[in-house]
Design a protein around this motif. Structure first.
Motif, mmCIF file in Angstrom:
data_model
loop_
_atom_site.group_PDB
_atom_site.id
_atom_site.type_symbol
_atom_site.label_atom_id
_atom_site.label_comp_id
_atom_site.label_asym_id
_atom_site.label_seq_id
_atom_site.Cartn_x
_atom_site.Cartn_y
_atom_site.Cartn_z
ATOM 1 N N PHE B 132 43.873 58.419 28.380
ATOM 2 C CA PHE B 132 43.315 57.384 29.255
ATOM 3 C C PHE B 132 41.868 57.708 29.641
ATOM 4 C CE2 PHE B 132 45.961 53.852 30.872
ATOM 5 C CZ PHE B 132 46.951 53.941 29.905
ATOM 6 N N GLU B 133 41.573 58.977 29.774
ATOM 7 C CA GLU B 133 40.188 59.335 30.072
ATOM 8 C C GLU B 133 39.272 58.907 28.923
ATOM 9 O OE1 GLU B 133 38.566 60.087 32.559
ATOM 10 O OE2 GLU B 133 36.677 60.629 31.594
ATOM 11 N N ARG B 134 39.738 59.083 27.697
ATOM 12 C CA ARG B 134 38.942 58.649 26.536
ATOM 13 C C ARG B 134 38.884 57.108 26.481
ATOM 14 N NH1 ARG B 134 34.658 58.892 23.774
ATOM 15 N NH2 ARG B 134 34.842 58.735 21.504
ATOM 16 N N ALA B 135 39.977 56.455 26.845
ATOM 17 C CA ALA B 135 39.964 54.982 26.881
ATOM 18 C C ALA B 135 38.923 54.489 27.885
ATOM 19 C CB ALA B 135 41.354 54.452 27.244
ATOM 20 N N ARG B 136 38.830 55.182 29.003
ATOM 21 C CA ARG B 136 37.821 54.811 30.014
ATOM 22 C C ARG B 136 36.417 54.967 29.443
ATOM 23 N NH1 ARG B 136 34.254 56.905 33.072
ATOM 24 N NH2 ARG B 136 34.709 59.027 32.406
ATOM 25 N N GLU B 137 36.191 56.081 28.748
ATOM 26 C CA GLU B 137 34.861 56.298 28.158
ATOM 27 C C GLU B 137 34.506 55.207 27.156
ATOM 28 O OE1 GLU B 137 35.138 61.196 28.326
ATOM 29 O OE2 GLU B 137 35.116 60.175 26.396
ATOM 30 N N LEU B 138 35.512 54.796 26.394
ATOM 31 C CA LEU B 138 35.268 53.784 25.362
ATOM 32 C C LEU B 138 35.266 52.366 25.936
ATOM 33 C CD1 LEU B 138 37.522 55.221 22.489
ATOM 34 C CD2 LEU B 138 35.027 55.296 22.638
ATOM 35 N N GLY B 139 35.775 52.211 27.134
ATOM 36 C CA GLY B 139 35.834 50.877 27.756
ATOM 37 C C GLY B 139 36.799 49.942 27.066
ATOM 38 N N ILE B 140 37.943 50.481 26.617
ATOM 39 C CA ILE B 140 38.916 49.659 25.880
ATOM 40 C C ILE B 140 40.157 49.402 26.741
ATOM 41 C CG2 ILE B 140 38.171 50.364 23.574
ATOM 42 C CD1 ILE B 140 40.503 52.401 23.607
ATOM 43 N N PRO B 141 40.818 48.271 26.521
ATOM 44 C CA PRO B 141 42.049 47.977 27.265
ATOM 45 C C PRO B 141 43.276 48.639 26.638
ATOM 46 C CG PRO B 141 41.484 46.123 25.860
ATOM 47 C CD PRO B 141 40.392 47.157 25.660
ATOM 48 N N VAL B 142 44.317 48.700 27.430
ATOM 49 C CA VAL B 142 45.574 49.319 26.999
ATOM 50 C C VAL B 142 46.714 48.345 27.258
ATOM 51 C CG1 VAL B 142 47.225 51.164 27.518
ATOM 52 C CG2 VAL B 142 44.771 51.651 27.545
ATOM 53 N N LEU B 143 47.623 48.245 26.309
ATOM 54 C CA LEU B 143 48.857 47.488 26.555
ATOM 55 C C LEU B 143 50.019 48.471 26.619
ATOM 56 C CD1 LEU B 143 49.898 44.034 25.437
ATOM 57 C CD2 LEU B 143 51.584 45.880 25.251
ATOM 58 N N HIS B 144 50.743 48.445 27.733
ATOM 59 C CA HIS B 144 51.830 49.407 27.950
ATOM 60 C C HIS B 144 53.145 48.684 28.206
ATOM 61 C CE1 HIS B 144 54.051 52.892 29.164
ATOM 62 N NE2 HIS B 144 52.990 53.677 29.097
ATOM 63 N N HIS B 145 54.152 49.094 27.473
ATOM 64 C CA HIS B 145 55.504 48.542 27.631
ATOM 65 C C HIS B 145 56.080 48.894 29.008
ATOM 66 C CE1 HIS B 145 59.783 47.851 26.407
ATOM 67 N NE2 HIS B 145 60.002 48.864 27.235
ATOM 68 N N ALA B 146 56.877 47.992 29.573
ATOM 69 C CA ALA B 146 57.637 48.303 30.800
ATOM 70 C C ALA B 146 58.866 47.405 30.876
ATOM 71 C CB ALA B 146 56.769 48.094 32.036
ATOM 72 N N TRP B 147 59.930 47.938 31.416
ATOM 73 C CA TRP B 147 61.170 47.161 31.616
ATOM 74 C C TRP B 147 61.956 47.744 32.792
ATOM 75 C CZ3 TRP B 147 64.579 43.284 30.245
ATOM 76 C CH2 TRP B 147 64.184 42.433 29.205
ATOM 77 N N TYR B 148 62.639 46.861 33.476
ATOM 78 C CA TYR B 148 63.783 47.258 34.309
ATOM 79 C C TYR B 148 65.017 46.730 33.599
ATOM 80 C CZ TYR B 148 61.024 48.776 38.309
ATOM 81 O OH TYR B 148 60.177 49.468 39.134
ATOM 82 N N ASN B 149 65.648 47.560 32.814
ATOM 83 C CA ASN B 149 66.774 47.132 31.995
ATOM 84 C C ASN B 149 68.064 47.480 32.728
ATOM 85 O OD1 ASN B 149 68.795 46.755 30.099
ATOM 86 N ND2 ASN B 149 67.571 47.542 28.399
ATOM 87 N N MET B 150 68.801 46.461 33.133
ATOM 88 C CA MET B 150 70.020 46.699 33.903
ATOM 89 C C MET B 150 71.133 47.287 33.039
ATOM 90 S SD MET B 150 69.323 46.309 36.897
ATOM 91 C CE MET B 150 67.587 46.185 37.263
ATOM 92 N N GLU B 151 70.912 47.338 31.742
ATOM 93 C CA GLU B 151 71.859 48.053 30.879
ATOM 94 C C GLU B 151 71.406 49.495 30.671
ATOM 95 O OE1 GLU B 151 72.003 45.349 27.475
ATOM 96 O OE2 GLU B 151 73.932 44.619 28.228
ATOM 97 N N GLY B 152 70.300 49.868 31.311
ATOM 98 C CA GLY B 152 69.819 51.243 31.233
ATOM 99 C C GLY B 152 68.559 51.355 30.390
ATOM 100 N N GLU B 172 39.959 52.743 36.407
ATOM 101 C CA GLU B 172 38.878 52.081 35.649
ATOM 102 C C GLU B 172 39.339 51.592 34.281
ATOM 103 O OE1 GLU B 172 35.015 54.099 35.766
ATOM 104 O OE2 GLU B 172 35.894 55.402 37.300
ATOM 105 N N VAL B 173 40.588 51.835 33.945
ATOM 106 C CA VAL B 173 41.117 51.360 32.665
ATOM 107 C C VAL B 173 41.941 50.092 32.916
ATOM 108 C CG1 VAL B 173 42.601 51.897 30.686
ATOM 109 C CG2 VAL B 173 41.201 53.702 31.732
ATOM 110 N N THR B 174 41.646 49.060 32.143
ATOM 111 C CA THR B 174 42.420 47.821 32.249
ATOM 112 C C THR B 174 43.722 47.972 31.475
ATOM 113 O OG1 THR B 174 40.440 46.473 32.476
ATOM 114 C CG2 THR B 174 42.437 45.354 31.713
ATOM 115 N N ILE B 175 44.824 47.729 32.176
ATOM 116 C CA ILE B 175 46.150 47.855 31.562
ATOM 117 C C ILE B 175 46.828 46.494 31.564
ATOM 118 C CG2 ILE B 175 48.434 48.910 31.734
ATOM 119 C CD1 ILE B 175 47.126 51.236 33.266
#
Lengths: 254, 270
Positions: B132-152, B172-175
């Protein structure tokens, strides 16, 4: 001109979702604006009330005499008075279809009571809707996880009652091949989704058993309408007409 | 680094797509993807990679597997530079030098424009930080998976609260947090005080109310259309936005403006 028959809409409160347009009057205005000419409506409250008739009766009274709605009462066939209630619904309200929510009522499809109900439906020439799920399992309340009804079990039940027309509600795409041989089971597409939904669904169950269903108001309506905009290369116009209204009419014997 | 891309004149921008149907050669899958995207009104899409080339379960691909995924993405971007924007897939459990070298190869010297994280490492892990520190230097966005899965949730799989933890460490990183349909109301609240996090609308079935809820809690500038094709259908997922009770200007932001801003497209002032 409105030509859609929507075979799965709901009225009333569902405690796990804050949705709009819960009452028949506002739902009707909304659905007509989307091109719907008839909606098969059930009470969401009836799924969880101790006696589903406590949810069915207000709905039946509210939509009685309105040809836009085809009421589909919920039955819990584990209750001692289900037959009396069903007969009353048919006699008083001219009900043509019932809906079972087997996993909310702990009545698996191989239960003797379900078999008795299907025999009743055959005798009265009633359609039987099976609600496989109300919500996607990954999004259930953590303390109320209700497993889905298995389509394979429905196929087996349908084979035992070949004169009854069944409607599978809220099936997932991946399960549809289990219905390939179940010629008296129709499927509504509210939760069927694939990279090209209708083509995949038609490949699985054929053009004569797929029907338009929205699971409204729980699913964005435009999401299900969008499925109808399939490329004519993938879905022929006559198949689309059957999905929009023709097959639903056939469930009721038209 | 890549020059700025021009925004498409019309059409939606889909921030969450893959090329991993698996039953088609890549060329045919790209053609199918673009045909269906066009029919749904999608003019530009972020291609997040055929993650199955890394490992069948998306778990923890080694550097070689990561390179396979990213080479596949690079090929798509080079073949259709006006339709695909590629993100670089990483497994932070690999040696950090391998991840940083892959960023150099794919982003600094290559055509990719952002990072994609799935379920290899939980977002709370310090393994994320040098990347993420390198992403900040490059000024690039990040897409990150997330879930609240009630099956676990799966091992290492992040929840929205985990993504919020990551976002606070790297303000400073756009996610773009994936899967509003998986994070749902709790997830929206988790990221509410993280202004560098947007949520994409993909995940599960298009349940009514979620988009309006996210817009109300986060503001329309933090909600962005994503389909998760081919797990889902472009048109059905666009319907999730078209069916939501939004003001026209809010809908425009969700379907196009916010993605254009995140990607830094030229000619967009969203």
């Amino acid at each position: 001109m409105n030509d859609l028959i929507d075979v799965s809409v709901w009225s009333g409160h569902w405690p796990f979702r804050a949705v709009k347009r819960r009452e028949p009057k506002e739902l009707k205005a909304f659905l007509q604006g989307k091109g719907v000419r008839q909606a098969w409506i059930s009470s969401a409250e009836a799924v969880l009330y101790p006696d589903p008739m406590q949810g069915n009766e207000p709905l039946l009274e509210a939509v009685g005499g309105d040809e836009f709605f085809l009421p589909v009462p919920i039955l819990d066939v584990s209750l001692p008075l289900w037959r009396k209630d069903a007969e009353e619904c048919v006699r008083r309200f001219k009900v043509k279809a019932f809906k079972l929510t087997p996993n909310y009522h702990q009545t698996p499809l191989n239960d003797r009571k379900v078999d008795e109900f299907c025999a009743f439906a055959a005798e009265k020439k009633l359609a039987v809707c099976i609600q496989l799920r109300m919500m996607e399992e990954r999004t259930h309340h953590p303390l109320m996880k209700i497993p889905p009804v298995q389509l394979g079990d429905l196929a087996k039940l349908a084979s035992q009652h070949p004169t009854v027309k069944f409607l599978a509600c809220a099936a997932f795409c991946r399960d549809l091949p289990k219905l390939r041989e179940a010629s008296n089971v129709f499927v509504e597409h509210s939760l069927v989704e694939s990279p090209f939904t209708l083509k995949v669904a038609l490949d699985a169950v054929g053009p004569e058993r797929l029907v338009f269903g929205s699971h409204s108001p729980f699913i964005y309506y435009e999401a299900n309408l969008a499925k109808l905009n399939a490329d004519p290369v993938d879905v022929k116009p006559e198949a689309l007409r059957a999905i929009r209204h023709g097959n639903a009419a056939r469930i009721l014997g038209a | 680094m890549n020059a700025k891309l021009a925004a498409p004149r019309n059409g939606y921008i889909d921030v969450h797509t893959h090329l991993f149907k698996g039953d088609l050669p890549q060329e045919e899958e790209m053609d199918l993807s673009l045909r269906l995207a066009t029919a749904a009104g999608v003019a530009l899409q972020i291609e997040l990679g055929n993650l199955r080339l890394g490992t069948p379960t998306f778990a923890r691909p080694d550097p070689e597997g990561i390179a396979k995924v990213n080479n596949h993405t690079i090929k798509a971007v080079q073949r259709h530079p006006d339709r695909f924007v590629g993100f670089c897939y990483l497994n932070p459990a690999n040696p950090v030098s391998a991840s940083l070298e892959e960023m150099e190869r794919c982003i600094v010297e290559g055509p990719l424009r952002g990072l994609k994280f799935e379920i290899s490492v939980n977002a709370t892990s310090p393994l994320m930080d040098p990347i993420f520190e390198r992403a900040r230097e490059l000024g690039i966005p990040v897409l990150h998976h997330a879930w609240y899965n009630m099956e676990g949730n799966q091992e290492h799989e992040s929840t929205a609260a985990d993504v919020a933890h990551l976002a606070r460490r790297h303000p400073e990183v756009t996610i773009v947090m994936a899967h509003l349909g998986g994070a749902r109301e709790r997830g929206v609240q988790d990221i509410a005080d993280c202004p560098n996090v947007l949520v994409d609308t993909s995940g599960s079935y298009p349940e009514a109310g979620h988009v309006e809820y996210a817009v109300r809690r986060l503001g329309a500038r933090r909600v962005v259309y994503g389909s998760d094709w081919p797990c889902r259908d472009y048109a059905t997922q666009v319907g999730r936005i078209l069916g939501a009770d939004l003001k026209p200007e809010e809908r425009d932001l969700v379907l196009r403006g916010n993605a254009a801003r995140v990607l830094g497209l030229e000619g967009v002032h969203a």
